[in-house]
Write an enzyme that holds these catalytic residues in place. Structure first.
Site, mmCIF file in Angstrom:
data_model
loop_
_atom_site.group_PDB
_atom_site.id
_atom_site.type_symbol
_atom_site.label_atom_id
_atom_site.label_comp_id
_atom_site.label_asym_id
_atom_site.label_seq_id
_atom_site.Cartn_x
_atom_site.Cartn_y
_atom_site.Cartn_z
ATOM 1 N N ASP A 261 0.831 -1.207 0.000
ATOM 2 C CA ASP A 261 0.000 0.000 0.000
ATOM 3 C C ASP A 261 0.870 1.264 0.000
ATOM 4 O OD1 ASP A 261 -2.340 1.851 0.694
ATOM 5 O OD2 ASP A 261 -3.313 -0.103 0.816
ATOM 6 N N ASP A 262 0.292 2.373 0.373
ATOM 7 C CA ASP A 262 0.906 3.698 0.337
ATOM 8 C C ASP A 262 2.232 3.725 1.110
ATOM 9 O OD1 ASP A 262 1.264 6.411 0.013
ATOM 10 O OD2 ASP A 262 -0.560 6.994 1.072
ATOM 11 N N ARG B 214 -6.543 16.270 2.680
ATOM 12 C CA ARG B 214 -5.550 15.216 2.919
ATOM 13 C C ARG B 214 -4.168 15.656 2.422
ATOM 14 N NH1 ARG B 214 -4.033 9.498 1.252
ATOM 15 N NH2 ARG B 214 -3.981 8.341 3.211
ATOM 16 N N TRP C 63 -5.807 1.476 -7.304
ATOM 17 C CA TRP C 63 -5.811 2.847 -7.837
ATOM 18 C C TRP C 63 -6.671 3.706 -6.912
ATOM 19 C CZ3 TRP C 63 -4.552 4.367 -13.269
ATOM 20 C CH2 TRP C 63 -4.875 5.697 -13.555
ATOM 21 N N ASP C 64 -6.049 4.666 -6.238
ATOM 22 C CA ASP C 64 -6.747 5.452 -5.232
ATOM 23 C C ASP C 64 -6.969 6.882 -5.708
ATOM 24 O OD1 ASP C 64 -8.006 5.869 -2.792
ATOM 25 O OD2 ASP C 64 -6.362 5.033 -1.623
ATOM 26 N N ASN D 181 -8.092 10.300 -3.295
ATOM 27 C CA ASN D 181 -8.479 10.612 -1.925
ATOM 28 C C ASN D 181 -9.050 12.005 -1.706
ATOM 29 O OD1 ASN D 181 -7.964 8.415 0.123
ATOM 30 N ND2 ASN D 181 -6.064 8.328 -1.041
ATOM 31 N N CYS E 87 -10.382 2.543 -5.932
ATOM 32 C CA CYS E 87 -10.550 3.039 -4.569
ATOM 33 C C CYS E 87 -10.616 4.559 -4.616
ATOM 34 C CB CYS E 87 -9.379 2.585 -3.692
ATOM 35 S SG CYS E 87 -9.514 3.059 -1.958
ATOM 36 N N ASP F 231 -13.630 2.551 3.625
ATOM 37 C CA ASP F 231 -12.515 2.318 4.550
ATOM 38 C C ASP F 231 -13.007 1.728 5.866
ATOM 39 O OD1 ASP F 231 -10.661 3.239 2.778
ATOM 40 O OD2 ASP F 231 -10.420 5.218 3.693
#
EC number: 3.2.1.22
Length: 715
Positions: A343-344, A423, A458-459, A461, A506, A528
């Site tokens: 992940d990130d 964010r 693929w996010d 946010n 995502c 989430d």
């Protein structure tokens, strides 16, 4: 008086003759949408509902509702389209011009072109009927031959008309970690609007889906209901406009808010598709129609298998290195899942991605964390028998990044205003072709360099605020539309080169959950919030419109329920784990290993079976759903006690979708080591008729936050 009646009779006869000559029946297995051309050459919706045995009887209907109502002439209610011409005239008059129909296997598409008799503007309405799925997809194309651009201020994908004493709307709203909250209400006179103005992450507060019930509120098995959604990953608008005679028009499409569009001569403005199904047997039938359509047409590789996975996010967050990740590869192999998802936090060097405050946009491996690079991680994972996947958020940028420093003109932000961060990030200007190339290259170069990457998350946010495109200059009102179209251009390019790579969609949870994006993605992240009880509600809502194969459902540390409860809930969708497995007890590991095996054994039924919602969490302290294989030879039944009361009475639950003539054995699975089933019917055999009429006591006790999974097998 006689003269008036004679004129009326002649008029009605002329209309009927026109209908006979120019009538369009959009046909699925159980539904007809009938359009007809009146004596005035306008197109009318004559009928929408269960199909008549004798289609010639549709000519007996008298058209009342113009199928695609323009603004500016005699319309008094919500229009489908509004155009301003070169001379400033803000009206449109649409008359039937031509039509054609084409058929390819299961899909028949009608194209009906309407033209303005005074101005060179034409509108083509498209209707694709998916016969076996009972689903209709409709969209609109607008073009003109005026010398200068015409201005579009409204541009619906669809307009549908209904006449009934009353209507009920089922909508789904929420926020981060509280997506898909279902709310039902009776429509009253006036206009009810569901919409989004967020640009990207457009589904954050409202999901672009709805049910419309006629006459009474539909339930799972009874009632006339239309289920609809817009295939668009941007601002949407559904307007439900009821007049003084209880006639309702539903207008669906992109939200025209702040989106006045200047359409040049000879260019075509194409709206996204509005997709709907109509059921006379309640929401359950409508839902299963959508599931079949989604798997066959709406989701990338919707009938292919999916990976189980272990994600590192909750185990490490941004704090990891190669040694820690190697341990997680081992954990994934021990658990028995197919793939590890990094992940990130794996990228950026000048401004390392050690929190969400820096690094977005700088997509090179972080040398401090990953000195040997992504290629080394892939080999390490594969040496353990596990595939490797990776997280990306390529549409976004942190101000604290090299990309921001080098290309301030690539970023959506207002001139002469303070930046508004969400964010700690901003959005790249995808409308700019150079930015499109950059985003494409981020993904393509990573996959080209590391062809063994087996999965991408693929996010996205954040939503759009203080948004201004340096590239669009004076055409800022095109931003919301062109951003989404530009995203699709990037995804088109990626899919041409990497057609079947699994990618999860995502968006900070469920900020992108639509059939506009899903043709490019193999699943989406519903929320989430992975608390087991909350996910029962969240997944219940999404299950109305999306098949389980599309819903990524992970077992995490959210929630105070048992590991079994959280795992049983996650097994209703595409199973994954996001936990520190090395901290599990021996029994927890053994249970989870067996759960993965059970899931893989039953996944074909879960992913492709007919989905029946048996007990709603909105109506009591329990929930129950089941999936039935198309051959009706196997089913999986889930039962959840939520916040049940002390000694609450648990009545038997009647099942659905089975063959009444077949005999079925019932077996409880996913039992924790050292425990035995207290299900009285465990191992016994019943007819499908018995199970669907008498039912089963699927909650053996009233204990709160307990769950059960049963496998039902034909003998």
């Amino acid at each position: 008086m006689k003269r008036f009646l004679l004129i009326l009779l002649v008029s009605l006869t002329a209309v009927a003759q026109a209908q006979t000559k120019n009538e369009f029946v959009i046909e699925t297995k159980n539904v007809h949408l009938v359009l007809s051309v009146g004596a005035n050459q306008k197109l009318y919706q004559s009928y929408l509902g269960p199909k008549l045995t004798d289609a010639t009887e549709y000519t007996k209907l008298q058209p009342e509702h113009e199928a695609y109502v323009p603004a500016g002439t005699d319309n008094l209610f919500e229009p489908a389209i509004r155009v301003q011409h070169n001379d400033g005239n803000p009206s449109l008059d649409l008359r039937y011009a031509s039509s054609r129909t084409e058929k390819q296997d299961n899909v028949t598409t009608a194209h009906i072109t309407l033209k303005d008799p005074k101005y060179p503007v034409e509108v083509t309405l498209h209707f694709s009927a998916y016969f076996q799925e009972d689903v209709i997809k409709t969209w609109t194309e607008i073009k003109h031959q005026e010398k200068k651009p015409v201005i579009l201020t409204q541009y619906a994908s669809a307009m549908l008309h209904f006449d009934a004493p009353q209507y009920y709307l089922t909508q789904f709203h929420g926020d981060w970690a509280e997506e898909m909250r279902m709310e039902e209400s009776k429509l009253t006179n006036g206009t009810k609007v569901l919409d989004s103005k967020l640009g990207s992450r457009a589904n954050m507060y409202q999901t672009p889906v709805f049910f419309l019930s006629k006459n009474k509120l539909a339930d799972e098995t009874t009632g006339e209901v239309l289920a609809g959604t817009l295939a668009w990953t941007g601002n949407f608008r559904f307007a439900f406009d009821m007049d003084e005679k209880q006639s309702l028009r539903v207008v669906a499409g992109m939200n025209p808010y702040a989106s006045e569009y200047k359409l040049p001569r000879n260019q075509t403005f194409t709206t996204p598709a509005f997709i709907f199904t109509y059921s006379t047997q309640g929401k359950g039938t409508a839902s299963r129609n959508f599931h079949r359509w989604g798997r066959n047409y709406g989701i990338l590789d919707g009938n292919e298998s999916r990976y189980t996975l272990l994600n590192n996010w909750e185990a490490t967050y941004f704090d990891f290195n190669e040694v820690k990740l190697a341990g997680l590869f081992e954990d994934a192999a021990t658990l028995g899942v197919d793939l590890f998802l990094l992940d990130d936090g794996w990228f950026a060097n000048k401004y390392p991605r050690n929190s969400d405050g820096a690094g977005l946009g700088d997509w090179q491996e972080n040398k401090a964390k990953l000195p040997n690079g992504i290629g080394h991680l892939i080999k390490e994972a594969e040496s353990k028998g596990v595939k490797f996947g990776i997280w990306l958020e390529p549409e976004m940028v942190n101000p604290k990044s090299e990309l921001y420093e080098k290309h301030p003109d690539w970023i959506l932000k207002l001139p002469n205003r303070e930046e508004h961060l969400y964010r700690n990030q901003l959005i790249l200007d995808l409308v700019n072709p150079k930015v499109q190339d950059f985003v494409f290259d981020v993904v393509d170069k990573l996959l080209t360099k590391h062809p063994n990457i087996a999965y991408i998350k693929w996010d996205n946010n954040r939503m759009m605020t203080n948004a201004y495109s340096p590239y669009l200059k004076e055409n800022q009102s095109h931003l919301y539309i062109e951003y989404t179209r530009s995203l699709y251009k990037i995804l088109d390019r990626l899919r041409k080169k990497h057609p079947h790579l699994p990618i999860m969609l995502c968006s900070g949870g469920g900020g992108r959950t639509d059939y506009g994006a899903l043709p490019y993605f193999t699943s989406f992240w519903p929320s989430d919030n992975t608390d087991g009880v909350e996910r029962v509600f969240i997944q219940w809502g999404y299950s109305y419109f999306f098949p389980s194969i599309a819903l990524s459902s992970h077992v995490t540390s959210w929630g105070k329920q048992s590991l079994k409860f959280r795992t049983d809930v996650a097994m209703m969708g595409k199973l994954g784990f996001d936990q520190e497995i090395d901290k599990w007890t021996k029994d927890e590991l053994a249970f989870s290993q067996q759960a993965v095996k059970n899931y893989k054994r039953l996944s074909e039924v879960i992913w492709k079976g007919d989905h029946y919602r048996l007990l709603s969490p909105y109506e009591g302290n329990r929930a129950a759903v089941m999936y039935v294989a198309p051959a009706k030879d196997k089913a999986v039944l889930y039962s959840y006690n939520l916040h049940t009361r002390f000694n609450e009475t648990m009545f038997p639950v009647t099942l659905q979708g089975l063959d009444p003539q077949k005999k079925y054995s019932i077996q409880e699975i996913n039992l924790f080591p050292g425990t035995k089933s207290n299900f009285a019917a465990n191992g016994k055999t019943f007819s499908g008729d018995y199970l669907m009429k008498v039912g089963l006591p699927i909650s053996p006790d009233a204990a709160a936050l307990t769950s059960h999974i049963y496998v039902i097998t034909a003998e």
